[in-house]
Design a protein around this motif. Sequence first.
Motif, PDB file in Angstrom:
ATOM      1  N   ALA A 133       1.565   0.054  -0.156  1.00  0.00           N
ATOM      2  CA  ALA A 133       2.219   1.180   0.480  1.00  0.00           C
ATOM      3  C   ALA A 133       3.653   0.900   0.872  1.00  0.00           C
ATOM      4  N   VAL A 134       3.981  -0.323   1.203  1.00  0.00           N
ATOM      5  CA  VAL A 134       5.242  -0.487   1.895  1.00  0.00           C
ATOM      6  C   VAL A 134       6.123  -1.603   1.390  1.00  0.00           C
ATOM      7  N   GLU A 135       5.640  -2.525   0.591  1.00  0.00           N
ATOM      8  CA  GLU A 135       6.467  -3.663   0.249  1.00  0.00           C
ATOM      9  C   GLU A 135       6.552  -3.840  -1.253  1.00  0.00           C
ATOM     10  N   ALA A 175      -6.305   5.727   7.787  1.00  0.00           N
ATOM     11  CA  ALA A 175      -5.596   4.920   6.800  1.00  0.00           C
ATOM     12  C   ALA A 175      -4.123   5.340   6.686  1.00  0.00           C
ATOM     13  N   LYS A 176      -3.888   6.635   6.647  1.00  0.00           N
ATOM     14  CA  LYS A 176      -2.505   7.113   6.542  1.00  0.00           C
ATOM     15  C   LYS A 176      -1.697   6.757   7.786  1.00  0.00           C
ATOM     16  N   GLU A 177      -2.303   6.888   8.947  1.00  0.00           N
ATOM     17  CA  GLU A 177      -1.589   6.560  10.183  1.00  0.00           C
ATOM     18  C   GLU A 177      -1.211   5.088  10.198  1.00  0.00           C
ATOM     19  N   PHE A 178      -2.135   4.224   9.772  1.00  0.00           N
ATOM     20  CA  PHE A 178      -1.823   2.794   9.765  1.00  0.00           C
ATOM     21  C   PHE A 178      -0.715   2.491   8.761  1.00  0.00           C
ATOM     22  N   TRP A 182       2.788   0.854   9.800  1.00  0.00           N
ATOM     23  CA  TRP A 182       3.216  -0.442   9.258  1.00  0.00           C
ATOM     24  C   TRP A 182       4.569  -0.323   8.572  1.00  0.00           C
ATOM     25  N   LEU A 183       4.775   0.767   7.844  1.00  0.00           N
ATOM     26  CA  LEU A 183       6.063   0.968   7.179  1.00  0.00           C
ATOM     27  C   LEU A 183       7.206   0.936   8.190  1.00  0.00           C
ATOM     28  N   LEU A 184       7.054   1.677   9.274  1.00  0.00           N
ATOM     29  CA  LEU A 184       8.130   1.753  10.259  1.00  0.00           C
ATOM     30  C   LEU A 184       8.252   0.449  11.052  1.00  0.00           C
ATOM     31  N   ASP A 199       7.064   9.401   0.037  1.00  0.00           N
ATOM     32  CA  ASP A 199       6.991   8.664  -1.227  1.00  0.00           C
ATOM     33  C   ASP A 199       6.269   7.330  -1.047  1.00  0.00           C
ATOM     34  N   ARG A 200       6.547   6.629   0.042  1.00  0.00           N
ATOM     35  CA  ARG A 200       5.989   5.287   0.212  1.00  0.00           C
ATOM     36  C   ARG A 200       4.567   5.287   0.769  1.00  0.00           C
ATOM     37  N   VAL A 201       4.258   6.238   1.626  1.00  0.00           N
ATOM     38  CA  VAL A 201       2.935   6.236   2.260  1.00  0.00           C
ATOM     39  C   VAL A 201       1.933   7.093   1.493  1.00  0.00           C
ATOM     40  N   TRP A 202       2.353   8.278   1.106  1.00  0.00           N
ATOM     41  CA  TRP A 202       1.428   9.172   0.413  1.00  0.00           C
ATOM     42  C   TRP A 202       1.405   8.880  -1.084  1.00  0.00           C
ATOM     43  N   GLN A 203       2.505   8.408  -1.609  1.00  0.00           N
ATOM     44  CA  GLN A 203       2.640   8.103  -3.028  1.00  0.00           C
ATOM     45  C   GLN A 203       2.162   9.308  -3.854  1.00  0.00           C
ATOM     46  N   SER A 204       1.284   9.093  -4.837  1.00  0.00           N
ATOM     47  CA  SER A 204       0.866  10.195  -5.701  1.00  0.00           C
ATOM     48  C   SER A 204      -0.441  10.813  -5.244  1.00  0.00           C
ATOM     49  N   ASP A 205      -0.916  10.404  -4.029  1.00  0.00           N
ATOM     50  CA  ASP A 205      -2.221  10.896  -3.608  1.00  0.00           C
ATOM     51  C   ASP A 205      -2.178  12.351  -3.172  1.00  0.00           C
TER      52      ASP A 205
END
Length: 267
Positions: A133-135, A175-178, A182-184, A199-205
């Motif tokens: 998700a983030v790295e 899961a989305k909240e975590f 974590w991203l922030l 884009d980074r958390v939801w991506q293509s879901d």
Amino acid sequence: MDGERILVVDDEPHILKAVSRRLERSGYQVEVAADGEEALEKFERFRPDLVVLDLMLPRLDGYEVCHAIRERSSVPIIILSARSEEPDRLTGFWLGADDYLTKPFSLAELVLRIQAVLRRARPDSAAARPSEAVEPAARADQETDQDQVLHFEGLTIDRRCWMVWRNGKPVELTAKEFDLLWLLASHPMVVFTRDQILDRVWQSDYAGDLANVTVCISRLREKLEEDPMAPRYIQTVRGVGYRFRARPIKPGARPGAASTGEPAVAG
């Protein structure tokens, strides 16, 4: 994936039959419920790893079921509904749903969404694939256990076990909240636009709706902030996006020892 338990809740028998058959062919254990009260009863008995939930249900509607489940568990919830208006979707996310799929729908897409949500909900998976998700993937192998735990004054975030503690007490996140936290928090003082977060958390879901970011930020503030209207951790940068304003501290460090810095904007 094999053997994970899915509870499918819908009052339309042909949908229950089609979804359960498709999920069983994919290796899941499936239980079904045709109304809201039965859903909560099956939830307690079956202990699912994920719930697929219709909204228009007899006895208790899907919103009530979602709220009741979220009060007792952080198990992933995917709403599957004919209600396609934005207020319906936002209400679902407000109540803690992890994803929202509208009818008519593709069984193949539903299975892919279930796989994606479950993948993020697995603690071992999160630790093994921190890049999802983030790295950048190239950095994942270089991360140490220490990199997987972030300490802030009054807040600890542990990606090895997907746990968050506020003032020493565990906080249950979806899961989305975590992923969003974590991203922030792993980029303190860096400003992310809502487009970048989506884009980074939801991506293509999820076919992007920026309002989902706003809803998820609000839920995080309600769970983490002493005063969500005057947030200590997640700050709105007006006209730009959001940033995590606290600086990491070392375990045992004197509170307040972390320095502040000038904000940056994520690239």
